[in-house]
Scaffold this motif. Sequence first.
Motif, mmCIF file in Angstrom:
data_model
loop_
_atom_site.group_PDB
_atom_site.id
_atom_site.type_symbol
_atom_site.label_atom_id
_atom_site.label_comp_id
_atom_site.label_asym_id
_atom_site.label_seq_id
_atom_site.Cartn_x
_atom_site.Cartn_y
_atom_site.Cartn_z
ATOM 1 N N ASP A 152 -1.684 2.072 8.569
ATOM 2 C CA ASP A 152 -2.893 2.891 8.436
ATOM 3 C C ASP A 152 -2.810 3.680 7.133
ATOM 4 O OD1 ASP A 152 -5.098 4.494 8.656
ATOM 5 O OD2 ASP A 152 -4.617 5.287 10.641
ATOM 6 N N ILE A 153 -3.147 3.013 6.054
ATOM 7 C CA ILE A 153 -3.000 3.642 4.732
ATOM 8 C C ILE A 153 -4.021 4.746 4.529
ATOM 9 C CG2 ILE A 153 -4.510 2.064 3.463
ATOM 10 C CD1 ILE A 153 -1.105 3.532 2.314
ATOM 11 N N LEU A 154 -5.124 4.722 5.258
ATOM 12 C CA LEU A 154 -6.106 5.799 5.117
ATOM 13 C C LEU A 154 -5.530 7.126 5.597
ATOM 14 C CD1 LEU A 154 -8.236 3.724 4.300
ATOM 15 C CD2 LEU A 154 -9.848 4.864 5.821
ATOM 16 N N ASP A 155 -4.953 7.128 6.808
ATOM 17 C CA ASP A 155 -4.381 8.379 7.305
ATOM 18 C C ASP A 155 -3.203 8.832 6.458
ATOM 19 O OD1 ASP A 155 -6.221 8.698 9.276
ATOM 20 O OD2 ASP A 155 -4.881 8.247 10.949
ATOM 21 N N ILE A 156 -2.423 7.877 5.950
ATOM 22 C CA ILE A 156 -1.285 8.230 5.105
ATOM 23 C C ILE A 156 -1.759 8.882 3.808
ATOM 24 C CG2 ILE A 156 0.566 7.253 3.681
ATOM 25 C CD1 ILE A 156 1.012 5.189 5.900
ATOM 26 N N SER A 157 -2.853 8.386 3.242
ATOM 27 C CA SER A 157 -3.281 8.832 1.909
ATOM 28 C C SER A 157 -4.286 9.974 1.923
ATOM 29 C CB SER A 157 -3.880 7.648 1.137
ATOM 30 O OG SER A 157 -5.047 7.158 1.772
ATOM 31 N N ILE A 158 -4.773 10.382 3.090
ATOM 32 C CA ILE A 158 -5.776 11.458 3.139
ATOM 33 C C ILE A 158 -5.348 12.707 2.365
ATOM 34 C CG2 ILE A 158 -6.740 13.217 4.698
ATOM 35 C CD1 ILE A 158 -7.386 10.972 6.651
ATOM 36 N N PRO A 159 -4.114 13.191 2.508
ATOM 37 C CA PRO A 159 -3.761 14.439 1.809
ATOM 38 C C PRO A 159 -3.713 14.317 0.291
ATOM 39 C CG PRO A 159 -2.229 13.976 3.602
ATOM 40 C CD PRO A 159 -3.016 12.730 3.369
ATOM 41 N N VAL A 160 -3.630 13.080 -0.247
ATOM 42 C CA VAL A 160 -3.420 12.916 -1.684
ATOM 43 C C VAL A 160 -4.514 12.086 -2.346
ATOM 44 C CG1 VAL A 160 -0.936 13.310 -1.622
ATOM 45 C CG2 VAL A 160 -1.828 10.990 -1.240
ATOM 46 N N THR A 161 -5.653 11.954 -1.703
ATOM 47 C CA THR A 161 -6.784 11.281 -2.323
ATOM 48 C C THR A 161 -7.997 12.204 -2.326
ATOM 49 O OG1 THR A 161 -7.278 10.226 -0.188
ATOM 50 C CG2 THR A 161 -6.138 8.893 -1.840
ATOM 51 N N ALA A 167 0.820 -1.207 0.000
ATOM 52 C CA ALA A 167 0.000 0.000 0.000
ATOM 53 C C ALA A 167 0.856 1.261 0.000
ATOM 54 C CB ALA A 167 -0.943 -0.011 1.201
ATOM 55 N N THR A 168 1.892 1.287 0.840
ATOM 56 C CA THR A 168 2.708 2.504 0.913
ATOM 57 C C THR A 168 3.469 2.743 -0.378
ATOM 58 O OG1 THR A 168 4.531 1.298 1.988
ATOM 59 C CG2 THR A 168 2.935 2.415 3.421
ATOM 60 N N ASN A 169 3.794 1.676 -1.114
ATOM 61 C CA ASN A 169 4.482 1.855 -2.393
ATOM 62 C C ASN A 169 3.603 2.546 -3.438
ATOM 63 O OD1 ASN A 169 6.920 0.786 -1.610
ATOM 64 N ND2 ASN A 169 6.523 -1.257 -2.415
ATOM 65 N N LEU A 170 2.304 2.607 -3.192
ATOM 66 C CA LEU A 170 1.406 3.306 -4.113
ATOM 67 C C LEU A 170 1.413 4.816 -3.919
ATOM 68 C CD1 LEU A 170 -1.846 1.110 -3.903
ATOM 69 C CD2 LEU A 170 -0.128 1.053 -5.705
ATOM 70 N N ILE A 171 1.887 5.291 -2.783
ATOM 71 C CA ILE A 171 1.629 6.678 -2.395
ATOM 72 C C ILE A 171 2.201 7.693 -3.375
ATOM 73 C CG2 ILE A 171 2.135 8.437 -0.646
ATOM 74 C CD1 ILE A 171 -0.172 6.613 0.079
ATOM 75 N N THR A 172 3.407 7.477 -3.870
ATOM 76 C CA THR A 172 3.979 8.445 -4.821
ATOM 77 C C THR A 172 3.083 8.595 -6.041
ATOM 78 O OG1 THR A 172 6.257 8.064 -4.107
ATOM 79 C CG2 THR A 172 5.940 8.922 -6.329
ATOM 80 N N GLY A 173 2.626 7.470 -6.594
ATOM 81 C CA GLY A 173 1.755 7.536 -7.762
ATOM 82 C C GLY A 173 0.400 8.136 -7.446
ATOM 83 N N ILE A 174 -0.131 7.851 -6.258
ATOM 84 C CA ILE A 174 -1.407 8.454 -5.861
ATOM 85 C C ILE A 174 -1.260 9.968 -5.763
ATOM 86 C CG2 ILE A 174 -3.113 8.619 -4.005
ATOM 87 C CD1 ILE A 174 -2.564 5.667 -3.387
ATOM 88 N N ALA A 175 -0.155 10.420 -5.163
ATOM 89 C CA ALA A 175 0.084 11.867 -5.068
ATOM 90 C C ALA A 175 0.222 12.486 -6.444
ATOM 91 C CB ALA A 175 1.345 12.126 -4.234
ATOM 92 N N ASP A 176 0.886 11.786 -7.343
ATOM 93 C CA ASP A 176 1.031 12.273 -8.716
ATOM 94 C C ASP A 176 -0.338 12.406 -9.371
ATOM 95 O OD1 ASP A 176 3.527 12.272 -10.932
ATOM 96 O OD2 ASP A 176 1.546 11.897 -11.782
ATOM 97 N N ALA A 177 -1.184 11.389 -9.198
ATOM 98 C CA ALA A 177 -2.530 11.428 -9.773
ATOM 99 C C ALA A 177 -3.365 12.544 -9.162
ATOM 100 C CB ALA A 177 -3.217 10.076 -9.562
ATOM 101 N N TYR A 178 -3.183 12.786 -7.889
ATOM 102 C CA TYR A 178 -3.942 13.846 -7.212
ATOM 103 C C TYR A 178 -3.598 15.220 -7.781
ATOM 104 C CZ TYR A 178 -5.957 16.549 -3.360
ATOM 105 O OH TYR A 178 -6.689 17.441 -2.609
ATOM 106 N N LEU A 179 -2.312 15.500 -7.911
ATOM 107 C CA LEU A 179 -1.903 16.817 -8.397
ATOM 108 C C LEU A 179 -2.222 17.006 -9.872
ATOM 109 C CD1 LEU A 179 1.475 17.307 -6.511
ATOM 110 C CD2 LEU A 179 -0.668 18.509 -6.128
ATOM 111 N N ASP A 180 -2.301 15.906 -10.636
ATOM 112 C CA ASP A 180 -2.604 16.009 -12.064
ATOM 113 C C ASP A 180 -4.049 15.646 -12.398
ATOM 114 O OD1 ASP A 180 -0.058 16.871 -12.491
ATOM 115 O OD2 ASP A 180 0.671 15.056 -13.468
#
Length: 593
Positions: free
Chosen positions: A139-148, A101-114
């Motif tokens: 806790d992937i929810l708290d980690i991903s809140i800023p970028v989802t 799950a954490t390995n997804l975060i960079t790509g999720i952030a990229d998708a969020y900004l674009d």
Amino acid sequence: MKSASIIADPNIKQKPAASAETRTVTGAEAIILSLLAEGVEKIFGYPGGAIMPTYDVLYNYENQLEHILVRHEQGAVHAAQGYARASGEVGVCVATSGPGATNLITGIADAYLDSTPVVCITGQVFASLLGTDAFQEIDILDISIPVTKWNYKVTTAAEIPAAMAKAFYVAKSGRPGPVLIDITKNAQMDALDFVYQSCHNLTSYAPYPRPSQLALAQAASLINQAQKPMVLMGQGVILGEAETEFLSFLERSGMPVASTVLGLSALPTDHPQYVGMLGMHGNYAPNTLTNECDVLVAVGMRFDDRVTSNLAYYAKQAQVIHLEIDPSEINKNVHADVAVLGDVKQTLPELSKLLRPKTYPVWLQNFQKLHAVEDKKIIQADLNVEGDELGMAGVIEAINQNCDDAILVTDVGQHQMATCRYAKFKQSRSLITSGGLGTMGFCLPAAIGAKFARPDRPVIGVVGDGGVQMTMQELGVMMQHQLAVKLIILNNQFLGMVRQWQELYFEQRYASTPMSNPDFCMVAESYGIANQKIDSPKALNQAIKDMLSHPGAYVLEVMVKQQENVFPIITPGASVADMCLESPESDVEQMGG
């Protein structure tokens, strides 16, 4: 990326609801059936313990839902992004809990900004173990809140159909973005009575603001009175599938138009009103004349710092009209004298009806004169590098000459700016690049996703020797699926953009930017991928032809000039009107980003 205002969803693609017939299935099967109900055909992922029940069920649906096994979870989300950007549909990726799950975060952030619509599904430990620091619990929810755009933890099987339906609706509607659904292992294993109902509206979520007729009238009045107007074209035109409406608006208004990086290809680059790219490494004329226009019409763009540079000096003389679907972008960076909220596919035709047909021959000549300066000082030198060295621009021009319908996917750095500056586009969704986050490693997996989405079009990845090594393992996907992605590695044996900044602003102290690289052709060979390496301009055109004519995957390594710089450049902290056409004086104090 918050939505406001009130209107139901007139423009969302409505999918028929699944049959109301009830079936008793496991939560894992409910996930797969939900994907099929949403019309998903391909997903990108990597299995692991917490998501294994879903993969076990997926085995029974291989003829209906193709799973592409990536080599790293970051590759899964970037591939899903490439798929979404090339197709206009929602991309889907799957990973297990913890590091998956954490390995997804960079790509999720990229998708969020674009603003890329992606649904990410992650496995999670049993609900009874949540909060115990169980193996691979995070806790992937708290980690991903800023970028989802939205995220949700599913702890019971019965929640799955509604959560999946909401995920797709939120990801695609309004201003698109990534959504993450975290599903515990017990929820995947338990049974439920499955009925799928597509989601078309949500309480308190209004993704399509209602356009104000007063704002449309005010915008039209400003445009009709303008003497030196200018349009800024952003990715919102593409995301709103409003290319036809934008073209009609543009040709009726007669205004010159410039593009953001992510807006490129929304309009053919040979259109007579197109005057170039905005931004730090954009074209001289549109950047300079931003500070001379009297009306600035921004369509589906967010005035980020790479476009505006120092806001204190940005377009202060202009009346600003901002057409935008996301209310949070209005007045965030640049004050809008008139804000036209709404989907541009709806607002552009309404605004066009109020415009008087006009032309601006003298004003357009100002752009042409400044472009001639850039052409003489920069463009011709970029396209015709002296001696026996290859330049980045020349490689892009060779692509232009040999292929006019490719989807170009770039990584981040000098090669990215060279591609954006020199590529010619004839149809929309022809450029896929990492904009807001600037993610190195984006190119290769995104190109893979784009090719799966559009097997009918050539897909060419353009990447540097630095970026390619961040996700190079995804060559394995090309090998396994015999995927005809063409990858051009522009190898200058440097982290080129960082090196350029070190040259210009850090007294040529090349700290940790020279690179010792592997033999990329040998790497390609080890994956069974056809390859070629060139280091001479004389070999370039034929090498591009060889690459394009090859039926399968291809890696072309091009040894380019080691210390080539990308100009023009706006020195950080300067005005957009103060573009440097050659090396500026080094001034570390001006560094702003």
